[in-house]
Design a protein around this motif. Structure first.
Motif, PDB file in Angstrom:
ATOM      1  N   VAL B 278       7.167  98.970 -10.682  1.00 15.25           N
ATOM      2  CA  VAL B 278       6.958  98.440  -9.330  1.00 15.25           C
ATOM      3  C   VAL B 278       8.013  98.999  -8.373  1.00 15.25           C
ATOM      4  O   VAL B 278       8.954  99.662  -8.800  1.00 15.25           O
ATOM      5  N   GLY B 279       7.843  98.697  -7.111  1.00 12.98           N
ATOM      6  CA  GLY B 279       8.705  99.285  -6.095  1.00 12.98           C
ATOM      7  C   GLY B 279      10.035  98.561  -5.930  1.00 12.98           C
ATOM      8  O   GLY B 279      10.226  97.439  -6.393  1.00 12.98           O
ATOM      9  N   HIS B 280      10.992  99.266  -5.314  1.00 13.85           N
ATOM     10  CA  HIS B 280      12.255  98.661  -4.901  1.00 13.85           C
ATOM     11  C   HIS B 280      13.080  98.120  -6.056  1.00 13.85           C
ATOM     12  O   HIS B 280      13.778  97.111  -5.907  1.00 13.85           O
ATOM     13  N   ILE B 281      12.969  98.742  -7.238  1.00 16.32           N
ATOM     14  CA  ILE B 281      13.824  98.317  -8.349  1.00 16.32           C
ATOM     15  C   ILE B 281      14.633  99.514  -8.845  1.00 16.32           C
ATOM     16  O   ILE B 281      14.456 100.647  -8.362  1.00 16.32           O
ATOM     17  N   GLU B 282      15.478  99.244  -9.829  1.00 24.05           N
ATOM     18  CA  GLU B 282      16.355 100.284 -10.344  1.00 24.05           C
ATOM     19  C   GLU B 282      16.329 100.241 -11.864  1.00 24.05           C
ATOM     20  O   GLU B 282      16.391  99.169 -12.466  1.00 24.05           O
ATOM     21  N   ILE B 283      16.242 101.401 -12.456  1.00 28.16           N
ATOM     22  CA  ILE B 283      16.269 101.522 -13.909  1.00 28.16           C
ATOM     23  C   ILE B 283      17.441 102.423 -14.254  1.00 28.16           C
ATOM     24  O   ILE B 283      17.545 103.525 -13.699  1.00 28.16           O
ATOM     25  N   VAL B 284      18.297 101.963 -15.145  1.00 29.55           N
ATOM     26  CA  VAL B 284      19.512 102.738 -15.446  1.00 29.55           C
ATOM     27  C   VAL B 284      19.180 103.950 -16.330  1.00 29.55           C
ATOM     28  O   VAL B 284      18.031 104.155 -16.726  1.00 29.55           O
ATOM     29  N   ASP B 285      20.183 104.730 -16.653  1.00 30.27           N
ATOM     30  CA  ASP B 285      20.000 105.921 -17.489  1.00 30.27           C
ATOM     31  C   ASP B 285      19.587 105.528 -18.912  1.00 30.27           C
ATOM     32  O   ASP B 285      19.883 104.441 -19.384  1.00 30.27           O
ATOM     33  N   HIS B 286      18.943 106.464 -19.593  1.00 31.10           N
ATOM     34  CA  HIS B 286      18.619 106.309 -21.020  1.00 31.10           C
ATOM     35  C   HIS B 286      17.753 105.083 -21.300  1.00 31.10           C
ATOM     36  O   HIS B 286      17.941 104.382 -22.291  1.00 31.10           O
ATOM     37  N   VAL B 287      16.800 104.847 -20.423  1.00 34.34           N
ATOM     38  CA  VAL B 287      15.823 103.779 -20.665  1.00 34.34           C
ATOM     39  C   VAL B 287      14.522 104.428 -21.108  1.00 34.34           C
ATOM     40  O   VAL B 287      14.111 105.459 -20.560  1.00 34.34           O
TER      41      VAL B 287
END
Lengths: 341, 341, 341
Positions: B278-287
């Motif tokens: 979905v929009g306006h979120i953040e996913i960190v590295d190595h996910v």
């Protein structure tokens, strides 16, 4: 559209005519939309109430419905399978419109080494590469690109703006709709110290006879061997078929579905819209996958398979979805209760 | 395909040759499909049974498998990472085929203000807009459109029929497959009394080096700032990347996935096919997101995430899905039981 | 981009100016990215902390925020709906850039029987078929194909490489983005002894005024009647709209969604990304479907609907998903416990 005599239709397609063969039919219409110059069809007896209200001039129907049709004052064409008759009627209707004259549009760019059959048609601004072969009565629409060494079988039509890659082949009587990409590279990389090293895709795509491929659908070329689409397969729009997939004959797949790499789908399967099949698995013949289902392992048994979260009003869904995250714990609690004396 | 001497392959790519360097290799093949003139590879010891049945003339293998390869009478190329060696071999193989000669096809439409490097190739019927710059060794395939002020880096290839929008940029060594649309308008509207008022999308798309973008994939231009794809990102076919998304370096995303607006994906992530974020979120590295999963909130911790309804035969699914709608109520009933004395 | 006087913006778009009308505005920017020559906007009071940190030269704001804007030393444009003002500002900004001059590019292939308004623009290598009509101020981008008898309304823009099929129509002020396919065949077949018999799709697509259609989106032509998109509908990228669907006015649908055949969607609905709606159902006005939801039956009541499996870390998901397969059995066990005395 120009009108056709009812008798001419029956002469071409068979069936038993009841009523006036001189009736001028100006269009094919659903029972709801039909008027006195329309031919319609009663595909199933559950639609009988629509028949009662229909103004159709002629109705294609099974023999059991003949009295009801005639009671409405409409002509009837009696046949065992009215829906199939309707399908063939649409084909006949389309053929009466005629097609583009064979020949190569002057704006097309044809490599000197390409072989275009004199009975084939190549549209405006199409590009045909070196060594490509276009069969008789094939149609290459405007803005299409046919890659080097590709082969397009007789009577096959690339609608418009189709990319048909180098060395890929399609058999006879196929249809490929606008925007489809046949033979882009499969998605293959080897991991190398946190980067992705490209695996060049050296295979091709091999498509059988009587295959239809929807708009903007993608079929990737194989890594080493070919991606294979067998005879009679029907693919809807916006479908992804990854490299080295094999789709068995007469399987039909609805829009936005995706088949991941090296998976084999059986013959006579149906896959619903937006369904997904993971890579490297096998699905046997006569399997039916419901829309939206993600198939995560091989299916060894014919039948119908499903797997979507049942939708609900948002408030109900919120409560059930939150509880779902504790489902395993609930089971443990239930188990504990069961063990109580 | 023409054959190559095994010794030439090893001279180009390294590895330790065991066996006859004069062997003529006519193709790269999987262990299953290989014949005496094929070079194959043993990527993992779990494929050893396939090796035992393989007729490959040469096998790329780790040192531990060398005895087994030689016992089959095949030549061997010993290397630490056979799969990576195979990837590089495919690249070398493709390079031996040569490419199109540089130059601009006479049917292409190039704006007088565009700068096309003399070492670049522009295919038939391509259109290059005012102020666009095409770097050395870049390839603009047939039917591509490169918008005004766009920039295509050195050695980057737009396969065919790619739309590369005005002011968008891509770095070096990139590949964009057929039908991809880079820089269409993001989907942005302000509600205004039951209608939607368009927000013109004034940003662009900025793509790094070594990026590959699949067929019919769409990357929208930003509303005000740019949509950004960092170095080494690999996108499969039919992916949607919405406006103002940022995808971190070396992240790979499989087909039919969608990333909604303004979301930031970390580096070295993988996102499975048909997954959605979905929009306006953040996913960190190595996910790592499994296929079909809908990610509805930010992910702050590296790891693997999943979320699909497990598919089942339709009858079983029906029963479980129906019960799922009462899951919250079931929990309440369980709670009540637990409180019973 | 060239700069505009703040007073000119307010003269064109209204609002109450506080501060120096001579300020030269060189771009529109978010509060985060703005500098002293940027105009920004405060769409909602929850963004007030961003305002406190912003260097924007001018801020579009509601009257309640005026003191905070002026305290920062920025100019202000006061208006009731700052977000809507921002939308209109982007439109005005785009208009200042000017557009392509009207006229037909010499490389376009226009059938002698087509009617192109003298005020319309037809881009390079576009193809316009027999009997097509292109209205005044319409823009047909490069590589577009407009089929025979199609109609493109005044001020409508087909961006680039759009396929707009024979006999299809679109009203005024529409936008169709690159790669969209309007009027490919619907996916219709009659089963015939294990094969699929094609049902020719004799209908068309009829699109209203003020409709926007995203990149690579497909809208199929109807089987007998037309597929209909009413006024003001906004469709994002990579959407599938099947044959004989009707989408009500001012409904907006996000990317990768699919609407199956003959379904009717109401007015003023929103459908989230990757959502799916099965065929032959009806959804009333003012329904909002969350991303990823599969709608499997008609919705008779306005409201918000959801249905995705809540994602989780893989280990938790595995446990809950496995238990989900036994959910119905769990319910039976709970029931048994409840019946215990």
């Amino acid at each position: 559209m120009k009108a056709h005599r009812l008798a001419d239709i029956v002469a071409a397609l068979g069936g038993e005519l009841h009523g006036d063969g001189e009736l001028a039919i100006s269009r094919i219409a659903s029972l709801d939309q039909a008027d006195g110059r329309s031919i319609s069809f009663l595909a199933h007896s559950r639609h009988a109430p629509k028949l009662a209200r229909s103004a159709a001039g002629c109705v294609i129907a099974a023999v059991a419905s003949l009295p009801a049709v005639r009671a409405r004052g409409a002509a009837a064409v009696v046949t065992d399978d009215p829906y199939l008759y309707y399908a063939r009627l649409t084909q006949w209707w389309r053929r009466q419109e005629g097609g583009a004259a064979a020949g190569i549009h002057p704006s097309a760019v044809i490599d000197a080494g390409a072989q275009v059959d004199p009975l084939a048609t190549v549209g405006a601004l199409a590009v045909v590469g070196a060594g490509a072969r276009i069969g008789p009565h094939a149609v290459i629409g405007a803005h299409c690109g046919v890659g080097a060494q590709a082969r397009i079988g007789a009577h096959t039509c690339l609608a418009e703006r189709v990319t048909f890659g180098a060395r890929c082949t399609i058999g006879e009587r196929g249809i490929v709709h606008a925007g489809a990409v046949i033979g882009a590279d499969g998605f293959g990389f080897a991991p190398a110290q946190g980067r992705w090293e490209k695996i060049e895709q050296l295979g091709a795509v091999r498509i059988g006879d009587d295959v239809e491929i929807g708009a903007n659908t993608c079929i990737d070329r194989g890594a080493l061997d070919d991606t294979v689409i067998e005879d009679g397969v029907k693919l809807d729009n916006l479908i992804q078929v990854a490299h080295n997939v094999r789709i068995g004959a007469h399987t039909a797949i609805a829009a936005l579905a995706g088949i991941a790499g090296s998976t084999r789908i059986g013959r006579h399967c149906t896959i619903g819209g937006a369904a997904g099949v993971v890579g490297h698995i096998e699905i046997v013949d006569h399997v039916h996958i419901d829309a939206g289902t993600i198939v995560s392992r091989s299916i060894r048994q014919a039948g119908r398979y499903s797997g979507v979260f049942p939708f609900d009003d948002n408030a109900s869904w919120e409560k059930n979805a939150a509880t779902l995250r504790q489902l395993h714990a609930l089971r443990e609690r239930l188990r504990a209760l069961e063990k109580k004396p």
